[in-house]
Design a protein around this motif. Sequence first.
Motif, PDB file in Angstrom:
ATOM      1  N   THR A  51      47.393 -28.953  -5.674  1.00 41.03           N
ATOM      2  CA  THR A  51      46.869 -28.262  -6.854  1.00 41.03           C
ATOM      3  C   THR A  51      45.397 -27.901  -6.648  1.00 41.03           C
ATOM      4  OG1 THR A  51      48.338 -29.545  -8.286  1.00 41.03           O
ATOM      5  CG2 THR A  51      46.514 -28.442  -9.353  1.00 41.03           C
ATOM      6  N   ALA A  52      45.030 -26.741  -7.130  1.00 47.66           N
ATOM      7  CA  ALA A  52      43.620 -26.346  -7.218  1.00 47.66           C
ATOM      8  C   ALA A  52      43.356 -26.035  -8.680  1.00 47.66           C
ATOM      9  CB  ALA A  52      43.327 -25.137  -6.352  1.00 47.66           C
ATOM     10  N   ALA A  53      42.289 -26.593  -9.217  1.00 51.44           N
ATOM     11  CA  ALA A  53      41.921 -26.356 -10.613  1.00 51.44           C
ATOM     12  C   ALA A  53      40.586 -25.631 -10.659  1.00 51.44           C
ATOM     13  CB  ALA A  53      41.830 -27.673 -11.359  1.00 51.44           C
ATOM     14  N   ILE A  54      40.527 -24.583 -11.464  1.00 50.91           N
ATOM     15  CA  ILE A  54      39.313 -23.789 -11.615  1.00 50.91           C
ATOM     16  C   ILE A  54      39.078 -23.604 -13.104  1.00 50.91           C
ATOM     17  CG2 ILE A  54      38.261 -21.527 -11.212  1.00 50.91           C
ATOM     18  CD1 ILE A  54      39.974 -21.386  -8.637  1.00 50.91           C
ATOM     19  N   SER A  55      37.832 -23.832 -13.541  1.00 53.27           N
ATOM     20  CA  SER A  55      37.507 -23.619 -14.945  1.00 53.27           C
ATOM     21  C   SER A  55      36.155 -22.930 -15.071  1.00 53.27           C
ATOM     22  CB  SER A  55      37.523 -24.940 -15.716  1.00 53.27           C
ATOM     23  OG  SER A  55      36.516 -25.808 -15.255  1.00 53.27           O
ATOM     24  N   PHE A  56      35.989 -22.253 -16.198  1.00 52.86           N
ATOM     25  CA  PHE A  56      34.778 -21.489 -16.485  1.00 52.86           C
ATOM     26  C   PHE A  56      34.358 -21.710 -17.936  1.00 52.86           C
ATOM     27  CE2 PHE A  56      37.157 -18.893 -13.429  1.00 52.86           C
ATOM     28  CZ  PHE A  56      36.186 -18.567 -12.490  1.00 52.86           C
ATOM     29  N   ASP A  57      33.060 -21.569 -18.201  1.00 53.15           N
ATOM     30  CA  ASP A  57      32.608 -21.464 -19.582  1.00 53.15           C
ATOM     31  C   ASP A  57      33.165 -20.158 -20.140  1.00 53.15           C
ATOM     32  OD1 ASP A  57      31.097 -23.800 -19.474  1.00 53.15           O
ATOM     33  OD2 ASP A  57      29.210 -22.749 -19.063  1.00 53.15           O
ATOM     34  N   ALA A  58      33.481 -20.153 -21.421  1.00 52.13           N
ATOM     35  CA  ALA A  58      34.019 -18.953 -22.056  1.00 52.13           C
ATOM     36  C   ALA A  58      33.752 -19.031 -23.561  1.00 52.13           C
ATOM     37  CB  ALA A  58      35.522 -18.838 -21.791  1.00 52.13           C
ATOM     38  N   ASN A  59      33.949 -17.923 -24.237  1.00 50.42           N
ATOM     39  CA  ASN A  59      33.843 -17.908 -25.685  1.00 50.42           C
ATOM     40  C   ASN A  59      34.827 -16.889 -26.227  1.00 50.42           C
ATOM     41  OD1 ASN A  59      33.190 -17.771 -28.386  1.00 50.42           O
ATOM     42  ND2 ASN A  59      31.000 -18.021 -28.043  1.00 50.42           N
TER      43      ASN A  59
ATOM     44  N   TYR B  81      30.938 -10.951 -15.642  1.00 57.41           N
ATOM     45  CA  TYR B  81      30.952 -11.744 -14.415  1.00 57.41           C
ATOM     46  C   TYR B  81      32.162 -11.380 -13.564  1.00 57.41           C
ATOM     47  CZ  TYR B  81      27.805 -14.849 -16.986  1.00 57.41           C
ATOM     48  OH  TYR B  81      26.760 -15.358 -17.704  1.00 57.41           O
ATOM     49  N   ARG B  82      31.969 -11.515 -12.261  1.00 55.57           N
ATOM     50  CA  ARG B  82      33.058 -11.362 -11.292  1.00 55.57           C
ATOM     51  C   ARG B  82      32.918 -12.505 -10.287  1.00 55.57           C
ATOM     52  NH1 ARG B  82      34.420  -5.794  -8.376  1.00 55.57           N
ATOM     53  NH2 ARG B  82      34.631  -5.329 -10.567  1.00 55.57           N
ATOM     54  N   VAL B  83      34.006 -13.226 -10.062  1.00 55.85           N
ATOM     55  CA  VAL B  83      34.016 -14.347  -9.128  1.00 55.85           C
ATOM     56  C   VAL B  83      35.237 -14.231  -8.235  1.00 55.85           C
ATOM     57  CG1 VAL B  83      34.126 -16.868  -8.900  1.00 55.85           C
ATOM     58  CG2 VAL B  83      32.873 -15.852 -10.815  1.00 55.85           C
ATOM     59  N   SER B  84      35.032 -14.345  -6.924  1.00 50.74           N
ATOM     60  CA  SER B  84      36.144 -14.319  -5.979  1.00 50.74           C
ATOM     61  C   SER B  84      36.310 -15.706  -5.365  1.00 50.74           C
ATOM     62  CB  SER B  84      35.887 -13.298  -4.869  1.00 50.74           C
ATOM     63  OG  SER B  84      35.820 -11.997  -5.415  1.00 50.74           O
ATOM     64  N   VAL B  85      37.566 -16.140  -5.246  1.00 52.98           N
ATOM     65  CA  VAL B  85      37.877 -17.457  -4.690  1.00 52.98           C
ATOM     66  C   VAL B  85      38.926 -17.273  -3.602  1.00 52.98           C
ATOM     67  CG1 VAL B  85      38.711 -19.788  -5.177  1.00 52.98           C
ATOM     68  CG2 VAL B  85      37.429 -18.532  -6.933  1.00 52.98           C
ATOM     69  N   ASP B  86      38.521 -17.555  -2.355  1.00 48.00           N
ATOM     70  CA  ASP B  86      39.460 -17.502  -1.235  1.00 48.00           C
ATOM     71  C   ASP B  86      40.209 -18.825  -1.178  1.00 48.00           C
ATOM     72  OD1 ASP B  86      38.429 -15.016  -0.630  1.00 48.00           O
ATOM     73  OD2 ASP B  86      37.242 -15.715   1.079  1.00 48.00           O
ATOM     74  N   MET B  87      41.546 -18.753  -1.120  1.00 45.77           N
ATOM     75  CA  MET B  87      42.378 -19.950  -1.065  1.00 45.77           C
ATOM     76  C   MET B  87      43.401 -19.822   0.049  1.00 45.77           C
ATOM     77  SD  MET B  87      43.124 -20.911  -5.041  1.00 45.77           S
ATOM     78  CE  MET B  87      42.972 -19.383  -5.944  1.00 45.77           C
TER      79      MET B  87
ATOM     80  N   ALA C 292      31.910 -27.072  -3.972  1.00 45.62           N
ATOM     81  CA  ALA C 292      30.566 -26.599  -4.308  1.00 45.62           C
ATOM     82  C   ALA C 292      30.614 -25.165  -4.835  1.00 45.62           C
ATOM     83  CB  ALA C 292      29.660 -26.678  -3.080  1.00 45.62           C
ATOM     84  N   ILE C 293      29.857 -24.927  -5.882  1.00 44.59           N
ATOM     85  CA  ILE C 293      29.765 -23.603  -6.487  1.00 44.59           C
ATOM     86  C   ILE C 293      28.422 -22.997  -6.080  1.00 44.59           C
ATOM     87  CG2 ILE C 293      29.787 -22.314  -8.669  1.00 44.59           C
ATOM     88  CD1 ILE C 293      32.405 -23.896  -8.021  1.00 44.59           C
ATOM     89  N   PRO C 294      28.409 -21.767  -5.595  1.00 39.48           N
ATOM     90  CA  PRO C 294      27.134 -21.134  -5.212  1.00 39.48           C
ATOM     91  C   PRO C 294      26.178 -21.053  -6.400  1.00 39.48           C
ATOM     92  CG  PRO C 294      29.010 -19.801  -4.506  1.00 39.48           C
ATOM     93  CD  PRO C 294      29.550 -20.880  -5.379  1.00 39.48           C
ATOM     94  N   ALA C 295      24.903 -21.221  -6.136  1.00 40.09           N
ATOM     95  CA  ALA C 295      23.883 -21.162  -7.185  1.00 40.09           C
ATOM     96  C   ALA C 295      23.945 -19.841  -7.951  1.00 40.09           C
ATOM     97  CB  ALA C 295      22.499 -21.367  -6.579  1.00 40.09           C
ATOM     98  N   SER C 296      24.329 -18.776  -7.285  1.00 38.96           N
ATOM     99  CA  SER C 296      24.399 -17.466  -7.936  1.00 38.96           C
ATOM    100  C   SER C 296      25.473 -17.413  -9.024  1.00 38.96           C
ATOM    101  CB  SER C 296      24.669 -16.379  -6.898  1.00 38.96           C
ATOM    102  OG  SER C 296      25.914 -16.605  -6.266  1.00 38.96           O
ATOM    103  N   LEU C 297      26.388 -18.388  -9.044  1.00 39.96           N
ATOM    104  CA  LEU C 297      27.465 -18.401 -10.037  1.00 39.96           C
ATOM    105  C   LEU C 297      27.319 -19.522 -11.062  1.00 39.96           C
ATOM    106  CD1 LEU C 297      30.485 -17.637  -7.689  1.00 39.96           C
ATOM    107  CD2 LEU C 297      29.276 -16.060  -9.202  1.00 39.96           C
ATOM    108  N   GLU C 298      26.218 -20.253 -11.027  1.00 42.07           N
ATOM    109  CA  GLU C 298      26.031 -21.372 -11.957  1.00 42.07           C
ATOM    110  C   GLU C 298      26.107 -20.931 -13.410  1.00 42.07           C
ATOM    111  OE1 GLU C 298      22.436 -23.428 -10.931  1.00 42.07           O
ATOM    112  OE2 GLU C 298      23.337 -24.313  -9.141  1.00 42.07           O
ATOM    113  N   GLU C 299      25.655 -19.732 -13.695  1.00 38.92           N
ATOM    114  CA  GLU C 299      25.650 -19.219 -15.066  1.00 38.92           C
ATOM    115  C   GLU C 299      27.061 -19.142 -15.662  1.00 38.92           C
ATOM    116  OE1 GLU C 299      24.407 -14.985 -16.567  1.00 38.92           O
ATOM    117  OE2 GLU C 299      22.604 -16.163 -16.143  1.00 38.92           O
ATOM    118  N   THR C 300      28.087 -19.050 -14.835  1.00 39.95           N
ATOM    119  CA  THR C 300      29.465 -18.981 -15.319  1.00 39.95           C
ATOM    120  C   THR C 300      29.999 -20.342 -15.752  1.00 39.95           C
ATOM    121  OG1 THR C 300      30.507 -19.380 -13.165  1.00 39.95           O
ATOM    122  CG2 THR C 300      29.975 -17.080 -13.725  1.00 39.95           C
ATOM    123  N   GLY C 301      29.280 -21.418 -15.383  1.00 35.68           N
ATOM    124  CA  GLY C 301      29.767 -22.761 -15.697  1.00 35.68           C
ATOM    125  C   GLY C 301      30.997 -23.132 -14.890  1.00 35.68           C
ATOM    126  N   MET C 302      31.229 -22.458 -13.800  1.00 39.91           N
ATOM    127  CA  MET C 302      32.439 -22.663 -13.001  1.00 39.91           C
ATOM    128  C   MET C 302      32.508 -24.059 -12.400  1.00 39.91           C
ATOM    129  SD  MET C 302      33.651 -20.501  -9.687  1.00 39.91           S
ATOM    130  CE  MET C 302      35.266 -20.736  -8.979  1.00 39.91           C
TER     131      MET C 302
END
Length: 149
Positions: A52-60, A129-135, A34-44
Amino acid sequence: MKKAAVGTASLIMALLIASCASSKAANVTGKKVAIPASLEETGMEAVENGTTAAISFDANATTGYSWDYTFDDEGIIEEKSSSYDTDAHSEGIVGYGGRQHYAFKAVRAGSTTARFKYRRPWDPDSEVYRVSVDMTADAAGNIHITAIY
């Protein structure tokens, strides 16, 4: 005349569907995190799949902005691969966005935080944007995403 209008409408619809289908990437199967609502704008998107852990974001990439990251504690989890995919678009069109993908694997047991930033690498004041992911990696080499903020 009617056939041309139907053909044009069909082409436009196909392009719209293709662009929507490619706007989110996750060809990784596993447990979606689950991605927090506060980070939805990143498209994460984040997916765990055992080792394996896979993480992706919207980008340009056409804007000069890109995602990069650092780990708080090195040597626990490392990048397995990274790639950038441009969204589907008509040939000759420039400025289209895409998705930045990262896949991570465990190196040894422990916990760390990946700190992602979307910015222009040459401009320290350009962070959007800044996103932190604890693993956490366990002794069997499985990765668990424990928090995203």
